[in-house]
Write an enzyme that holds these catalytic residues in place. Structure first.
Site, short mmCIF file in Angstrom:
data_model
loop_
_atom_site.label_atom_id
_atom_site.label_comp_id
_atom_site.label_asym_id
_atom_site.label_seq_id
_atom_site.Cartn_x
_atom_site.Cartn_y
_atom_site.Cartn_z
N ARG A 127 0.83 -1.20 0.00
CA ARG A 127 0.00 0.00 0.00
C ARG A 127 0.87 1.26 0.00
O ARG A 127 0.49 2.28 -0.58
CB ARG A 127 -0.96 0.00 1.19
CG ARG A 127 -1.97 1.12 1.16
CD ARG A 127 -3.07 0.94 2.20
NE ARG A 127 -4.13 0.06 1.75
CZ ARG A 127 -5.29 0.47 1.24
NH1 ARG A 127 -5.54 1.77 1.08
NH2 ARG A 127 -6.22 -0.38 0.89
N GLU A 155 -9.50 6.20 7.55
CA GLU A 155 -8.06 6.43 7.40
C GLU A 155 -7.68 7.71 6.67
O GLU A 155 -6.73 8.40 7.08
CB GLU A 155 -7.43 5.23 6.67
CG GLU A 155 -7.45 3.97 7.48
CD GLU A 155 -7.10 2.74 6.63
OE1 GLU A 155 -6.17 2.03 7.00
OE2 GLU A 155 -7.76 2.54 5.60
#
Length: 796
Positions: free
Chosen positions: A319, A729
């Site tokens: 990621r 997030e």
């Protein structure tokens, strides 16, 4: 607009309301896992036998002395494990290790009638160790070529041609720290065994299904003999995605062997020293710009500090690579990733899951390069945005959708914050104050939503309607304070067309909804909301058939709104409770299992290509800081945020998440300074910042004096439950604006056009040294190459 995103008449979603457990939280009546101990009879307490060395092989483990301690019932060791002695998904985390891999590693567990008896028993266990050299820092591991796991490589375009076409080429390196989750509730579990030998575990876990899986393989029993429930968590932030599994397995093993309930809870020091953190990273990079400041090429290597085992380090690294572009088009790129193996705790998921680390690298590069290019940092960033209509794709090949939102939130935050006028005011203030400087920075975000592992993008739900018209929903997501349960109640009430008070939510447990994914990757509302909506739609369709018969209309002409069924063009109506009762007597099924899978995802991990994300969340933040030139101390004067959450399911919840995420991000970037003993003495590898007294968390004093959060309007996201977007997030990364403002304020103490390297976390000490560098002209000016100076902690 897709059926999934379309909202009915008078929806309950989109209404601002408090968290469903807010009253319980503030009155102290909300129950957490460890509160259940007082309601359980004959509980044994588990306590770890820790070895206070960073690395070594166990040559002897003598448990006999523990039994001389009154109240000690059992000592659990590897010999007691009937199944697989491993607490991880990569089979590299022995639950009872033969090799100590970090300072404070637990090698056995003592069960006592009281916690004190278990503590004294653990202290009595004798462990002999063949001590071995330990790699504590990321640089230690890199120098020793100590790596584990996958080494992904992301490539696009032709970087050699890109650098050949670049008018300016800069190189550098950047090392930045990890972060402690510091959830209010530490790791906890309570395990019980019934008369059939089935295990029931209450666990503070973000991933009950995986806790179930680990416990079942440790005990050597099938999954249907293990049930895991999560009432709620007092915070998680990713720290309870993987790491609770082994702790729950200890409690379950103890309960299985003794026949008594076993309680497990780490105290704060144990939690800080035994559980993983956000991965710290090292980045080495080379970047090329054309004469107008547009990025032509990027060549970078990202090294994540994985700690002693892999845990989730591979997807975290993936990621990070997928987010190194942030909001910027990089036509030619080569980004390599690797995971360092160190003798520290196994680093794990943390809000953003590698995305913040990747994005921080490019933001740091642009912040350092802007003065070299003679550009305002805002202008440099804006020139490199992904542009709509250009067919831009990310370096891993995913087309950029809604690229216009990058500029939309950027412009709106400038307008809302009055940036142009305030920059003039700041320039006047700085000219009049030689020892205090202010600065204003704007940064944007583009964050991909979905699990990188496609299989995890599924959710389940079970919805029950009782004869009296009340509704009970179960779903696979867990509540850690983020408001997921609140949103699910709103989704259910909206889909069924009934008032919110008719719906109640049951605790998350694996015997109600199986095989669920972790509540992580900001996908909790998307996945579970889709599943709850699916279950409720099944029930609504059945009830509409019943209502149609009662109202003398076709089912497609019946509407359920605010608890009343009405046929179009008719005054006849049927109350919800009467409708449900009628359905029951007609033997209509009043329960439904819902399911949702995210469509349109594909990912080739080896080629590092595909479209792993359902959509991108966008946002922009403007932060103004004031810095003291004598001490480096600073205060955040004002923050303005515009953030894209699609059509919000619950605006009050979402604004709270944005505020909280921003502050947590600011903590990571400016305050939270993890330190280990890196000396060669007896405590090498010991975490030095193992309490709130030495590990500084953001508090009221760090809150912006003015804090404005605006949700982007007219932002419906098609193909997602009721048009919403994830919010957990992405806001954390809006805090880059704080760090960039501090960089600009430090530079303001020196001559114009100076490039300042700034450590992360940018503590007052780090800001002071940046100020000193600016004053001395140590930064580079006038387009000269940026020096390869690491922005690093002094102990790293």
């Amino acid at each position: 607009m897709s059926q999934l995103s379309e909202r009915p008449e008078k929806p309950v979603v989109g209404v601002s309301m408090p968290h469903e457990s807010a009253f319980l939280h503030v009155t102290g009546t909300a129950l957490y896992t460890d509160d259940l101990v007082q309601r359980t009879k004959d509980v044994l307490h588990a306590y770890p036998v820790q070895v206070m060395k960073a690395h070594g092989t166990i040559t002897a483990l003598r448990t006999g002395p523990a039994f001389a301690v009154p109240g000690v019932v059992r000592v659990l060791t590897g010999a007691d494990v009937p199944g697989v002695n491993d607490a991880g998904m990569k089979h590299d985390e022995p639950l009872f290790p033969d090799e100590v891999m970090f300072y404070g590693h637990a090698v056995a567990w003592v069960l006592g009638e009281t916690l004190e008896a278990a503590r004294l028993g653990a202290a009595a266990v004798e462990v002999e160790l063949d001590e071995q050299p330990a790699l504590i820092t990321l640089r230690d591991a890199m120098a020793a070529e100590s790596f584990h796991g996958a080494r992904p490589l992301m490539e696009t375009g032709d970087i050699d041609a890109g650098f050949a076409d670049s008018a300016h080429v800069f190189t550098g390196e950047f090392q930045f720290a990890g972060q402690e989750h510091f959830y209010l509730e530490t790791h906890a579990a309570l395990a019980q065994v019934d008369e059939n030998g089935q295990v029931f575990i209450q666990s503070s876990t973000q991933h009950p299904s995986e806790t179930q899986e680990i416990v079942s393989h440790v005990l050597g029993v099938p999954a249907h003999e293990v049930t895991v429930q999560c009432l709620r968590m007092g915070g998680g932030f990713g720290g309870k995605e993987m790491q609770p599994h082994g702790f729950a397995a200890v409690a379950a093993l103890g309960a299985k062997l003794t026949g008594r309930p076993v309680r497990f809870r780490l105290n704060r020091t144990q939690d800080l020293t035994m559980s993983g953190k956000r991965h710290g990273f090292h980045a080495s990079w080379k970047i090329g710009f054309d004469a107008d400041g547009r990025i032509q090429a990027l060549d970078a290597t990202l090294t994540a500090d994985g700690g002693w085992s892999l845990d989730l380090s591979e997807p975290v690294l993936a990621r990070a690579l997928c987010h190194i572009d942030n909001t910027y088009w990089i036509p030619n790129a080569r980004v390599a990733g690797r995971i360092a193996k160190t003798n520290t705790v196994s680093n794990t998921a943390f809000r953003g899951f590698g995305g913040p680390q990747g994005m921080l690298v490019i933001e740091d590069i642009l912040g350092r390069a802007a003065p070299q290019l003679g550009l305002d940092p805002m202008e440099l960033r804006e020139r490199n945005f992904y542009q709509p209509g250009q067919g831009h794709t990310t370096p891993y090949g995913q087309p950029i959708t809604q690229a216009e939102r990058i500029s939309t939130v950027w412009q709106q935050v400038q307008d809302d914050a009055g940036i142009a006028d305030r920059k003039r005011d700041i320039a006047a203030f700085n000219a009049a104050h030689p020892n205090t400087k202010r600065a204003l920075a704007i940064t944007g975000i583009k964050f991909g939503i979905s699990f990188n592992l496609t299989a995890f993008n599924q959710g389940g739900a079970l919805v029950l309607i009782y004869k009296d018209g009340s509704v009970l929903i179960n779903h696979g997501g867990t509540e850690m304070g983020q408001g997921l349960h609140t949103k699910m109640l709103q989704v259910a009430a909206t889909t069924l067309g009934i008032p919110l008070h008719k719906v109640r939510l049951a605790p998350t447990r694996t015997d109600k909804v199986p095989n669920t994914s972790a509540t992580a990757a900001s996908a909790g509302a998307d996945l579970n909301g889709g599943a709850v909506k699916n279950a409720c739609e099944q029930l609504r369709e059945r009830l509409l058939q019943v209502a149609a018969t009662q109202l003398g209309a076709h089912a497609s002409d019946v509407r359920l709104v605010e608890g009343v069924a009405r046929a179009l063009g008719s005054d006849k109506e049927l109350a919800w409770d009467d409708l449900v009762r009628t359905a029951y007597f007609q033997r209509v099924q009043l329960s439904a299992a819902g399911f949702y899978r995210t469509e349109g995802l594909h990912w080739d991990a080896k080629a590092f290509k595909g479209s792993p994300f359902k959509y991108f969340a966008y946002g922009a933040a403007a932060t103004e800081v004031e810095v003291d030139g004598f001490t480096g101390a600073y205060r955040i004067r004002r923050v303005d945020i515009v953030h894209d959450v699609g059509d919000s399911l619950s605006p009050m919840i979402d604004i709270g998440q944005i505020e909280g995420g921003f502050v947590q991000g600011a903590g990571w970037l400016t305050l939270e300074d993890l330190r280990w003993d890196t000396g060669d003495g007896p405590h090498r590898g010991r975490l030095l910042t193992q309490a709130a007294s030495t590990y500084k968390l953001p508090s009221f004093s760090e809150m912006p004096e003015e804090f404005n959060v605006t949700l982007l309007e007219n932002a419906t996201e098609t193909g997602v439950v009721y048009g919403s977007k994830a919010v957990g997030e992405p806001p954390l990364m809006l805090a880059f604006s704080v760090r960039e403002a501090l960089r600009q304020a430090a530079a303001a103490f020196g001559p114009a056009g100076i490039s300042v390297a700034l450590a992360s976390p940018a503590t007052p000490e780090a800001v002071y040294w940046a100020i000193e560098a600016a004053r001395s002209g140590a930064g580079r000016r006038n387009g000269k190459e940026i020096p390869a100076v690491a922005s690093a902690l002094s102990n790293a």
